[in-house]
Motif scaffolding. Structure first.
Motif, PDB file in Angstrom:
ATOM      1  N   VAL A 301       0.819  -1.211   0.000  1.00 31.74           N
ATOM      2  CA  VAL A 301       0.000   0.000   0.000  1.00 31.74           C
ATOM      3  C   VAL A 301       0.858   1.268   0.000  1.00 31.74           C
ATOM      4  CG1 VAL A 301      -1.757   1.293   1.268  1.00 31.74           C
ATOM      5  CG2 VAL A 301      -1.958  -1.184   1.026  1.00 31.74           C
ATOM      6  N   PRO A 302       1.934   1.372   0.799  1.00 34.93           N
ATOM      7  CA  PRO A 302       2.770   2.575   0.705  1.00 34.93           C
ATOM      8  C   PRO A 302       3.390   2.781  -0.683  1.00 34.93           C
ATOM      9  CG  PRO A 302       3.214   1.425   2.745  1.00 34.93           C
ATOM     10  CD  PRO A 302       2.341   0.531   1.942  1.00 34.93           C
ATOM     11  N   VAL A 303       3.806   1.690  -1.343  1.00 34.56           N
ATOM     12  CA  VAL A 303       4.362   1.840  -2.691  1.00 34.56           C
ATOM     13  C   VAL A 303       3.279   2.281  -3.667  1.00 34.56           C
ATOM     14  CG1 VAL A 303       5.431   0.601  -4.613  1.00 34.56           C
ATOM     15  CG2 VAL A 303       6.240   0.227  -2.290  1.00 34.56           C
ATOM     16  N   PHE A 304       2.072   1.737  -3.519  1.00 36.40           N
ATOM     17  CA  PHE A 304       0.969   2.213  -4.350  1.00 36.40           C
ATOM     18  C   PHE A 304       0.736   3.703  -4.138  1.00 36.40           C
ATOM     19  CE2 PHE A 304      -3.553   3.391  -4.202  1.00 36.40           C
ATOM     20  CZ  PHE A 304      -3.845   3.335  -5.564  1.00 36.40           C
ATOM     21  N   ALA A 305       0.732   4.145  -2.873  1.00 32.79           N
ATOM     22  CA  ALA A 305       0.553   5.569  -2.590  1.00 32.79           C
ATOM     23  C   ALA A 305       1.670   6.397  -3.203  1.00 32.79           C
ATOM     24  CB  ALA A 305       0.486   5.797  -1.080  1.00 32.79           C
ATOM     25  N   LEU A 306       2.883   5.856  -3.215  1.00 35.84           N
ATOM     26  CA  LEU A 306       4.021   6.573  -3.778  1.00 35.84           C
ATOM     27  C   LEU A 306       3.811   6.891  -5.253  1.00 35.84           C
ATOM     28  CD1 LEU A 306       6.930   7.633  -3.347  1.00 35.84           C
ATOM     29  CD2 LEU A 306       7.735   5.345  -3.962  1.00 35.84           C
ATOM     30  N   PHE A 307       3.179   5.969  -5.988  1.00 36.56           N
ATOM     31  CA  PHE A 307       3.000   6.181  -7.423  1.00 36.56           C
ATOM     32  C   PHE A 307       1.579   6.601  -7.796  1.00 36.56           C
ATOM     33  CE2 PHE A 307       6.708   3.379  -7.215  1.00 36.56           C
ATOM     34  CZ  PHE A 307       7.597   4.131  -7.977  1.00 36.56           C
ATOM     35  N   ALA A 308       0.693   6.730  -6.821  1.00 40.14           N
ATOM     36  CA  ALA A 308      -0.671   7.172  -7.103  1.00 40.14           C
ATOM     37  C   ALA A 308      -0.930   8.597  -6.648  1.00 40.14           C
ATOM     38  CB  ALA A 308      -1.681   6.245  -6.432  1.00 40.14           C
ATOM     39  N   ALA A 309      -0.217   9.062  -5.621  1.00 36.41           N
ATOM     40  CA  ALA A 309      -0.480  10.383  -5.046  1.00 36.41           C
ATOM     41  C   ALA A 309       0.485  11.437  -5.552  1.00 36.41           C
ATOM     42  CB  ALA A 309      -0.404  10.313  -3.519  1.00 36.41           C
ATOM     43  N   GLY A 310       1.327  11.096  -6.509  1.00 36.05           N
ATOM     44  CA  GLY A 310       2.310  12.045  -7.003  1.00 36.05           C
ATOM     45  C   GLY A 310       1.714  13.014  -8.011  1.00 36.05           C
ATOM     46  N   VAL A 311       1.222  14.128  -7.544  1.00 36.00           N
ATOM     47  CA  VAL A 311       0.643  15.152  -8.405  1.00 36.00           C
ATOM     48  C   VAL A 311       1.328  16.472  -8.098  1.00 36.00           C
ATOM     49  CG1 VAL A 311      -1.197  15.594  -6.733  1.00 36.00           C
ATOM     50  CG2 VAL A 311      -1.494  16.283  -9.107  1.00 36.00           C
ATOM     51  N   THR A 312       1.571  17.238  -9.147  1.00 36.47           N
ATOM     52  CA  THR A 312       2.185  18.552  -8.973  1.00 36.47           C
ATOM     53  C   THR A 312       1.155  19.507  -8.382  1.00 36.47           C
ATOM     54  OG1 THR A 312       3.620  18.177 -10.870  1.00 36.47           O
ATOM     55  CG2 THR A 312       3.360  20.446 -10.120  1.00 36.47           C
ATOM     56  N   VAL A 313       1.429  19.974  -7.186  1.00 37.35           N
ATOM     57  CA  VAL A 313       0.490  20.831  -6.467  1.00 37.35           C
ATOM     58  C   VAL A 313       0.919  22.284  -6.642  1.00 37.35           C
ATOM     59  CG1 VAL A 313      -0.532  21.370  -4.235  1.00 37.35           C
ATOM     60  CG2 VAL A 313       0.037  19.005  -4.800  1.00 37.35           C
ATOM     61  N   ASP A 314       0.055  23.070  -7.231  1.00 35.75           N
ATOM     62  CA  ASP A 314       0.268  24.510  -7.366  1.00 35.75           C
ATOM     63  C   ASP A 314      -1.063  25.202  -7.140  1.00 35.75           C
ATOM     64  OD1 ASP A 314      -1.188  24.302  -9.795  1.00 35.75           O
ATOM     65  OD2 ASP A 314       0.655  23.839 -10.866  1.00 35.75           O
ATOM     66  N   PRO A 315      -1.067  26.518  -6.956  1.00 33.60           N
ATOM     67  CA  PRO A 315      -2.338  27.211  -6.709  1.00 33.60           C
ATOM     68  C   PRO A 315      -3.388  26.959  -7.779  1.00 33.60           C
ATOM     69  CG  PRO A 315      -0.493  28.651  -6.205  1.00 33.60           C
ATOM     70  CD  PRO A 315       0.090  27.411  -6.836  1.00 33.60           C
ATOM     71  N   ALA A 316      -2.957  26.828  -9.037  1.00 35.34           N
ATOM     72  CA  ALA A 316      -3.932  26.599 -10.102  1.00 35.34           C
ATOM     73  C   ALA A 316      -4.605  25.241  -9.948  1.00 35.34           C
ATOM     74  CB  ALA A 316      -3.241  26.703 -11.464  1.00 35.34           C
ATOM     75  N   THR A 317      -3.811  24.213  -9.636  1.00 35.21           N
ATOM     76  CA  THR A 317      -4.384  22.873  -9.470  1.00 35.21           C
ATOM     77  C   THR A 317      -5.324  22.823  -8.279  1.00 35.21           C
ATOM     78  OG1 THR A 317      -2.382  21.894 -10.407  1.00 35.21           O
ATOM     79  CG2 THR A 317      -3.834  20.437  -9.175  1.00 35.21           C
ATOM     80  N   ILE A 318      -4.913  23.439  -7.167  1.00 36.01           N
ATOM     81  CA  ILE A 318      -5.766  23.444  -5.977  1.00 36.01           C
ATOM     82  C   ILE A 318      -7.060  24.208  -6.252  1.00 36.01           C
ATOM     83  CG2 ILE A 318      -5.942  24.185  -3.578  1.00 36.01           C
ATOM     84  CD1 ILE A 318      -2.949  23.749  -3.330  1.00 36.01           C
ATOM     85  N   GLY A 319      -6.931  25.373  -6.903  1.00 27.22           N
ATOM     86  CA  GLY A 319      -8.128  26.153  -7.216  1.00 27.22           C
ATOM     87  C   GLY A 319      -9.071  25.414  -8.140  1.00 27.22           C
ATOM     88  N   ALA A 320      -8.514  24.716  -9.156  1.00 25.49           N
ATOM     89  CA  ALA A 320      -9.359  23.952 -10.072  1.00 25.49           C
ATOM     90  C   ALA A 320     -10.037  22.795  -9.356  1.00 25.49           C
ATOM     91  CB  ALA A 320      -8.522  23.450 -11.248  1.00 25.49           C
ATOM     92  N   THR A 321      -9.313  22.162  -8.441  1.00 28.31           N
ATOM     93  CA  THR A 321      -9.897  21.031  -7.710  1.00 28.31           C
ATOM     94  C   THR A 321     -11.102  21.456  -6.886  1.00 28.31           C
ATOM     95  OG1 THR A 321      -7.741  19.943  -7.589  1.00 28.31           O
ATOM     96  CG2 THR A 321      -9.408  19.249  -5.998  1.00 28.31           C
ATOM     97  N   LEU A 322     -11.031  22.634  -6.289  1.00 24.41           N
ATOM     98  CA  LEU A 322     -12.108  23.088  -5.411  1.00 24.41           C
ATOM     99  C   LEU A 322     -13.202  23.828  -6.143  1.00 24.41           C
ATOM    100  CD1 LEU A 322      -9.971  24.278  -2.354  1.00 24.41           C
ATOM    101  CD2 LEU A 322     -11.083  22.071  -2.723  1.00 24.41           C
ATOM    102  N   THR A 323     -13.044  24.048  -7.463  1.00 29.49           N
ATOM    103  CA  THR A 323     -14.079  24.745  -8.228  1.00 29.49           C
ATOM    104  C   THR A 323     -14.627  23.904  -9.374  1.00 29.49           C
ATOM    105  OG1 THR A 323     -12.350  25.810  -9.573  1.00 29.49           O
ATOM    106  CG2 THR A 323     -13.179  27.032  -7.653  1.00 29.49           C
ATOM    107  N   GLU A 324     -13.800  23.035  -9.946  1.00 32.02           N
ATOM    108  CA  GLU A 324     -14.272  22.191 -11.034  1.00 32.02           C
ATOM    109  C   GLU A 324     -15.143  21.058 -10.475  1.00 32.02           C
ATOM    110  OE1 GLU A 324     -13.924  22.677 -14.269  1.00 32.02           O
ATOM    111  OE2 GLU A 324     -12.878  24.552 -13.834  1.00 32.02           O
ATOM    112  N   PRO A 325     -16.082  20.525 -11.275  1.00 33.19           N
ATOM    113  CA  PRO A 325     -17.050  19.546 -10.749  1.00 33.19           C
ATOM    114  C   PRO A 325     -16.427  18.281 -10.181  1.00 33.19           C
ATOM    115  CG  PRO A 325     -17.774  20.403 -12.867  1.00 33.19           C
ATOM    116  CD  PRO A 325     -16.383  20.917 -12.664  1.00 33.19           C
ATOM    117  N   VAL A 326     -15.371  17.744 -10.819  1.00 36.81           N
ATOM    118  CA  VAL A 326     -14.811  16.468 -10.374  1.00 36.81           C
ATOM    119  C   VAL A 326     -14.220  16.590  -8.974  1.00 36.81           C
ATOM    120  CG1 VAL A 326     -13.013  14.760 -10.793  1.00 36.81           C
ATOM    121  CG2 VAL A 326     -14.413  15.572 -12.693  1.00 36.81           C
ATOM    122  N   GLY A 327     -13.301  17.536  -8.802  1.00 35.70           N
ATOM    123  CA  GLY A 327     -12.678  17.700  -7.486  1.00 35.70           C
ATOM    124  C   GLY A 327     -13.666  18.106  -6.419  1.00 35.70           C
ATOM    125  N   LEU A 328     -14.585  19.010  -6.770  1.00 35.83           N
ATOM    126  CA  LEU A 328     -15.576  19.464  -5.789  1.00 35.83           C
ATOM    127  C   LEU A 328     -16.511  18.324  -5.397  1.00 35.83           C
ATOM    128  CD1 LEU A 328     -16.644  21.918  -4.252  1.00 35.83           C
ATOM    129  CD2 LEU A 328     -18.127  22.408  -6.211  1.00 35.83           C
TER     130      LEU A 328
END
Length: 474
Positions: A301-328
């Motif tokens: 499970v930790p190795v799965f998390a290592l290759f599943a949770a690797g996303v580039t986090v920036d203000p644009a991505t966070i803002g899109a996640t909290l405003t776009e339908p999928v992330g919201l």
């Protein structure tokens, strides 16, 4: 049938929710609480490492996760990320299958009366988040309804790990409720993965995989324990199901179900020999769970998390996640849908049956468990990758949404259950003090009764009486 003194049938006693546990359920709960805290910490470490790696060295992260390994002729030419999701998570689902088998044989799921509540709560805790997600993604422009199952799953390792840290005073039956709910939740998620996210199926390969499971089960019941036979058989079963088009993690669940879960008993007339499929006082499923859980929680499970949770986090991505339908939809489904669905389902069970909450428990305890069940990490990330792919824009929104929602669920659920734990501890201390006071009063009353019933010693010896007679000196 019991009757009253008047001859009328006696009313059936009300069943209590979160009451006492069976011996098998207590053992299952103790095993899980002992191991899942470390597993949750390792899972968190894998997710944090993924975020750091993907943001500090994104080219390196993509290069490693995209490296293809395996023979193409066997349909096993997968990149590292897919090996983690399809291969290593099969070990995780094998342990889930063992947990389910034990719960169905010796735990809370073996009787309809005790299985009804966690099953109903799990269904409510999946239906309402899915409804919330679908509402958001159909009402807002640019929605993607195909991700409806992302916010439906609860991560056992994280949820039970947080509860073990903050809920020390929470009654053990409430912890068992969360564990059983999460196990049923995983079972329903497995069905969703098998049915909802399978495009094309080669039925001949599916039958071959089912035959492998049958041979695996028969070998165990015949007393075969050699890993040199069982492990290759399990790998062949997994490979056949993977090539068939069905998600290969389902093979792990089926193999877990094939392991006997009844405790060892002696067979009459054969010198006390144990029945095949058992191991002394412990079932083979219990033994395999002890062996494979550290592999699952400490590596897979930790190795799965290592290759599943690797996303580039920036203000644009966070803002899109909290405003776009999928992330919201993911965030609202996990943070709001989970507690609402679980609490409503539990209330419905208590409202329309004779079941009642156990003495001392309140609805805030149920709400706290519902909030904590919003931690949807492992299976949610897996479903997100199946729905939108890995490394896509929507896939990144799912990852950020799951991480944000799991953090909020851990904080809110942990705070509520920590408060409830203090309440229950204070009540227990008060009850203990009252019991000690009652015991002391009983001891005092017993001492006074002993003193009152002691015999009168009467006059002493005659010589002593003459010595103390005032007239003796005259």
């Amino acid at each position: 049938m019991p009757t009253t003194p008047s001859g009328a049938p006696a009313p059936r006693p009300a069943r209590t929710l979160f009451g006492s546990l069976s011996a098998g359920s207590e053992r299952n709960l103790a095993d899980t609480l002992r191991d899942e805290r470390i597993g949750g910490l390792l899972l968190l470490a894998g997710a944090v490492a993924a975020l750091l790696w993907a943001n500090l060295a994104p080219e390196s992260y993509r290069a490693v996760s995209g490296t293809v390994i395996g023979p193409a002729a066997l349909h096993l030419d997968l990149d590292v990320a897919h090996w983690a999701a399809d291969g290593l998570l099969a070990i995780f689902f094998f342990v889930v299958g063992l947990e389910l088998k034990r719960e169905m044989v010796v735990g809370e799921l073996r009787h309809v009366a005790t299985a009804a509540l966690p099953a109903a709560a799990a269904v409510g805790g999946m239906a309402v988040p899915a409804l919330v997600y679908l509402t958001v993604n159909t009402a807002l422009p640019g929605g993607s309804p195909e991700g409806w199952a992302v916010p439906t799953a609860t991560d056992i390792a994280f949820a039970v790990g947080v509860l073990a840290i903050v809920g020390r005073g929470v009654p053990v039956a409430l912890r068992a409720f969360l564990l059983t709910l999460a196990v049923v939740d995983d079972l329903l998620a497995i069905v969703i993965i098998a049915v909802g996210y399978t495009d094309t199926v080669t039925f001949g390969l599916v039958l071959g995989s089912v035959a492998g499971v049958a041979v695996f089960a028969l070998a165990l019941r015949r007393g075969v324990r050699s890993p040199f036979l069982l492990v290759p058989l399990a790998l062949a079963t997994w490979a056949l199901l993977h090539a068939s088009g069905v998600h290969a993690t389902i093979a792990g669940v089926l193999l877990g179900f094939a392991v006997p879960a009844a405790a060892g008993t002696a067979r009459p007339g054969r010198g006390g020999a144990l029945r095949p499929g058992t191991d002394g006082d412990h079932s083979l499923a219990e033994r395999y769970e002890h062996v494979w859980r550290p592999v699952s929680a400490g590596f897979a499970v930790p190795v799965f998390a290592l290759f599943a949770a690797g996303v580039t986090v920036d203000p644009a991505t966070i803002g899109a996640t909290l405003t776009e339908p999928v992330g919201l939809g993911v965030v609202l489904g996990l943070v709001l849908g989970k507690p609402v669905g679980i609490t409503l389902a539990t209330w419905a069970v208590s409202r329309f049956t004779r079941a009642r909450l156990a003495p001392g428990l309140g609805w805030w305890d149920v709400i706290g468990v519902g909030l904590l069940a919003g931690i949807g990490f492992t299976v949610s990330l897996l479903v997100g990758s199946l729905a939108f792919g890995t490394g896509t824009e929507l896939g990144d929104h799912v990852v950020v949404g799951v991480l944000a929602a799991s953090l909020l669920a851990a904080l809110t659920g942990g705070a509520v259950l920590a408060w409830r734990g203090r309440v229950h501890s204070a009540r227990a201390d008060g009850a203990s003090a009252r019991a000690d006071g009652a015991s002391a009063r009983a001891d005092g009353a017993s001492a006074r009764a002993d003193g009152a019933s002691a015999p009168d010693p009467g006059p002493g010896p005659r010589g002593t009486e003459q010595d103390t007679d005032p007239g003796a000196s005259r």
